[in-house]
Every structure is written in structure tokens, then in C-alpha cells.
Design a protein around this motif. Sequence first.
Motif, PDB file in Angstrom:
ATOM      1  N   LEU A 139       0.849  -1.187   0.000  1.00 22.05           N
ATOM      2  CA  LEU A 139       0.000   0.000   0.000  1.00 22.05           C
ATOM      3  C   LEU A 139       0.888   1.241   0.000  1.00 22.05           C
ATOM      4  O   LEU A 139       1.874   1.303   0.750  1.00 22.05           O
ATOM      5  CB  LEU A 139      -0.909   0.027   1.232  1.00 22.05           C
ATOM      6  CG  LEU A 139      -1.880  -1.141   1.416  1.00 22.05           C
ATOM      7  CD1 LEU A 139      -2.657  -0.974   2.712  1.00 22.05           C
ATOM      8  CD2 LEU A 139      -2.833  -1.237   0.236  1.00 22.05           C
ATOM      9  N   THR A 140       0.532   2.221  -0.823  1.00 24.84           N
ATOM     10  CA  THR A 140       1.286   3.466  -0.907  1.00 24.84           C
ATOM     11  C   THR A 140       0.317   4.638  -0.888  1.00 24.84           C
ATOM     12  O   THR A 140      -0.741   4.588  -1.534  1.00 24.84           O
ATOM     13  CB  THR A 140       2.126   3.528  -2.197  1.00 24.84           C
ATOM     14  OG1 THR A 140       2.996   2.407  -2.251  1.00 24.84           O
ATOM     15  CG2 THR A 140       2.955   4.803  -2.251  1.00 24.84           C
ATOM     16  N   GLY A 141       0.667   5.673  -0.160  1.00 25.66           N
ATOM     17  CA  GLY A 141      -0.165   6.871  -0.129  1.00 25.66           C
ATOM     18  C   GLY A 141       0.684   8.114   0.079  1.00 25.66           C
ATOM     19  O   GLY A 141       1.735   8.060   0.722  1.00 25.66           O
TER      20      GLY A 141
ATOM     21  N   GLY B  48      -3.051   7.515  -3.824  1.00 26.76           N
ATOM     22  CA  GLY B  48      -3.058   6.238  -3.113  1.00 26.76           C
ATOM     23  C   GLY B  48      -2.975   5.081  -4.087  1.00 26.76           C
ATOM     24  O   GLY B  48      -3.539   5.137  -5.184  1.00 26.76           O
ATOM     25  N   ASN B  49      -2.241   4.029  -3.703  1.00 24.85           N
ATOM     26  CA  ASN B  49      -2.035   2.893  -4.593  1.00 24.85           C
ATOM     27  C   ASN B  49      -2.072   1.595  -3.793  1.00 24.85           C
ATOM     28  O   ASN B  49      -1.531   1.522  -2.678  1.00 24.85           O
ATOM     29  CB  ASN B  49      -0.690   3.019  -5.312  1.00 24.85           C
ATOM     30  CG  ASN B  49      -0.351   1.824  -6.189  1.00 24.85           C
ATOM     31  OD1 ASN B  49       0.242   0.849  -5.722  1.00 24.85           O
ATOM     32  ND2 ASN B  49      -0.724   1.891  -7.448  1.00 24.85           N
ATOM     33  N   LEU B  50      -2.722   0.582  -4.354  1.00 19.83           N
ATOM     34  CA  LEU B  50      -2.732  -0.772  -3.797  1.00 19.83           C
ATOM     35  C   LEU B  50      -2.233  -1.707  -4.887  1.00 19.83           C
ATOM     36  O   LEU B  50      -2.758  -1.696  -5.999  1.00 19.83           O
ATOM     37  CB  LEU B  50      -4.132  -1.163  -3.341  1.00 19.83           C
ATOM     38  CG  LEU B  50      -4.310  -2.562  -2.731  1.00 19.83           C
ATOM     39  CD1 LEU B  50      -5.463  -2.561  -1.737  1.00 19.83           C
ATOM     40  CD2 LEU B  50      -4.571  -3.631  -3.819  1.00 19.83           C
TER      41      LEU B  50
ATOM     42  N   PHE C  39      -2.186  -7.277  -9.901  1.00 25.50           N
ATOM     43  CA  PHE C  39      -3.186  -6.253 -10.180  1.00 25.50           C
ATOM     44  C   PHE C  39      -2.920  -5.098  -9.213  1.00 25.50           C
ATOM     45  O   PHE C  39      -2.406  -5.286  -8.120  1.00 25.50           O
ATOM     46  CB  PHE C  39      -4.623  -6.783 -10.066  1.00 25.50           C
ATOM     47  CG  PHE C  39      -5.097  -7.007  -8.660  1.00 25.50           C
ATOM     48  CD1 PHE C  39      -5.034  -8.264  -8.082  1.00 25.50           C
ATOM     49  CD2 PHE C  39      -5.624  -5.953  -7.895  1.00 25.50           C
ATOM     50  CE1 PHE C  39      -5.476  -8.478  -6.782  1.00 25.50           C
ATOM     51  CE2 PHE C  39      -6.078  -6.171  -6.602  1.00 25.50           C
ATOM     52  CZ  PHE C  39      -6.000  -7.435  -6.040  1.00 25.50           C
ATOM     53  N   GLU C  40      -3.273  -3.922  -9.662  1.00 30.98           N
ATOM     54  CA  GLU C  40      -3.113  -2.742  -8.819  1.00 30.98           C
ATOM     55  C   GLU C  40      -4.170  -1.711  -9.170  1.00 30.98           C
ATOM     56  O   GLU C  40      -4.685  -1.675 -10.299  1.00 30.98           O
ATOM     57  CB  GLU C  40      -1.722  -2.135  -8.940  1.00 30.98           C
ATOM     58  CG  GLU C  40      -1.361  -1.576 -10.292  1.00 30.98           C
ATOM     59  CD  GLU C  40       0.036  -0.963 -10.279  1.00 30.98           C
ATOM     60  OE1 GLU C  40       0.433  -0.411  -9.240  1.00 30.98           O
ATOM     61  OE2 GLU C  40       0.730  -1.051 -11.321  1.00 30.98           O
ATOM     62  N   THR C  41      -4.489  -0.892  -8.188  1.00 28.28           N
ATOM     63  CA  THR C  41      -5.445   0.181  -8.385  1.00 28.28           C
ATOM     64  C   THR C  41      -4.934   1.407  -7.654  1.00 28.28           C
ATOM     65  O   THR C  41      -4.261   1.291  -6.622  1.00 28.28           O
ATOM     66  CB  THR C  41      -6.843  -0.208  -7.868  1.00 28.28           C
ATOM     67  OG1 THR C  41      -7.769   0.858  -8.135  1.00 28.28           O
ATOM     68  CG2 THR C  41      -6.835  -0.499  -6.384  1.00 28.28           C
ATOM     69  N   ASP C  42      -5.198   2.564  -8.204  1.00 29.86           N
ATOM     70  CA  ASP C  42      -4.779   3.794  -7.532  1.00 29.86           C
ATOM     71  C   ASP C  42      -5.851   4.856  -7.677  1.00 29.86           C
ATOM     72  O   ASP C  42      -6.719   4.789  -8.558  1.00 29.86           O
ATOM     73  CB  ASP C  42      -3.427   4.293  -8.040  1.00 29.86           C
ATOM     74  CG  ASP C  42      -3.403   4.539  -9.535  1.00 29.86           C
ATOM     75  OD1 ASP C  42      -4.264   5.289 -10.025  1.00 29.86           O
ATOM     76  OD2 ASP C  42      -2.519   3.984 -10.211  1.00 29.86           O
TER      77      ASP C  42
END
Length: 260
Positions: free
Chosen positions: A142-144, A206-208, A222-225
Motif C-alpha cells: 500500500l502506498t499513499g 493512493g495505490n494498492l 493487479f493494482e489500483t490507484d
Amino acid sequence: TEDDSFFAPKLTLTYSPTEDALLYLSFAETFKPKGISTVLSGFGAFYNQACDVSGCDPISAFRFKQEKLDYYEFGWKTDWFDRRLRVNGSLFFQDFKNKQVSTQVTDPDTGLVAGRILNAGKAEILGAELEVTWQVTDNLTLTGSHTWLDTEYTDFKSNTTGVGRIAYAGNCRLVVVGEGAAARANCEVSYDGNQLERAPENAFFGNLRYQRNLTGSTDWFFETDAIFQDDRFTSEDNQMILPAHWLANFRAGIRTEPRD
């Protein structure tokens, strides 16, 4: 022609109280060269105003000065929990002198409108940034990040006879340009206290990301931001606003490490 030169120094001091923490303090000066705005036909009034005084520069109304920025920053970079959590942040202050601003100017003789670069005497930006990266598991990250800005023109005055610019600025101080029979009345409009253009007060990212092995050296992921930008003004007169908005993205795919 226009000639310019500058020296742009940068100084950074760092201190590591532990192997997982770094503090830094930096100062830098940066510049944008002075120059000449694109000169378009039909702007006779600007030529006339520039040449009302004998020996004038015939394109002085189109020249802009060198921009100088003093940048101060205090920040930290830290790792926690066996480096699974990274927290970075900074506080910064930007001090502009002769900030170059792109604007629209109307020729009072012809009514034609064209882009020009003007100099704002002084402008300031106070800001803070925070960035967090958390390796939740070996597969999930997780990134934010969040940025906050407080911007202001502290000294920005410009002479104009354009009705639109006067109306948008909402103020006018009568000044006289030139001498004798060549004297012309202008409005000096002030943008002091206005916010800088295209500078949202708040911005967020934000990124997952989830990644697992598929076979051999190939992984699937897979990723979503999500990206957020606050309201922001389009120009120095603070009349038109680009509304706050969210943008979401989703990606999925496979990755293969290159072979030797």
C-alpha cells in the motif's frame, strides 16, 4: 535578442540518528531566464507606449525579467518494522522574485487578445508533503501520499487599459505612462493576496498493488490507484476555477524477469 546567465547553487545537510532514519535540511536557488514574449502584429498600442519616450526599446513592453526562486526544505526519511513501513515527509518554503506568469493581454487600440509573460514582483508557497509505503505482506503493498500548499502573490501589480483585466482584478489605481503630449492613462491593477494559478491546496495519491508468482520467473499482478486534486485557479486573477476531482485507475497483467 536577450542574453542572460545565472549561478544556481544547492546546499544539503543530512543527519542519520539511526540506520533507519535520515533528516535533511536543504537550500537551493533556481532561475528561469529572462526573455521576450511572442510579438504579434496588431499590437500597435504596446509599441506606442513603449516608444513614447525618445530612445526607447521598441519591444520593451514584450520583455520579461529573470525569475528567481529560493527554495528551503526540511525533511525526513524513516523505515519501521524491519523496513516494512516507510514514512517520508517534508516541510518547504518557496520564495519567488519576478515570478514569470503567463496571462492574456488585450491591445487597447485593436481589441486583439494574445498571450504574454509578465513578472509578478513576489510570490510565496508554503507546503508540506507526507508519503507512506507499507509492505503489508510479501505480496501486498500500500502506498499513499498527501501534499498541502498555501500559495500567495505578495507583490504583483500590472499596468493595463484592458477592460477585462481591470474587471477581473476588481481594482484600479490610475497611473500615467509616458510624458508630455505622449502621456497615457493606465490602470495599475493589483493581484496581491491572490493564490497562485494551478496550485491545489490539497492533493492525494493512493495505490494498492498485489503480486504473486504464476510460474517460474513469471508473476501475475493487479493494482489500483486513486488521485485527488483540490480546487485550483486557472490564472492570477482567481476568477476561473478548475473544480476538485478524483481519478481512479486499475491495471492487471503478468511480469516476466528477463533471462540472461
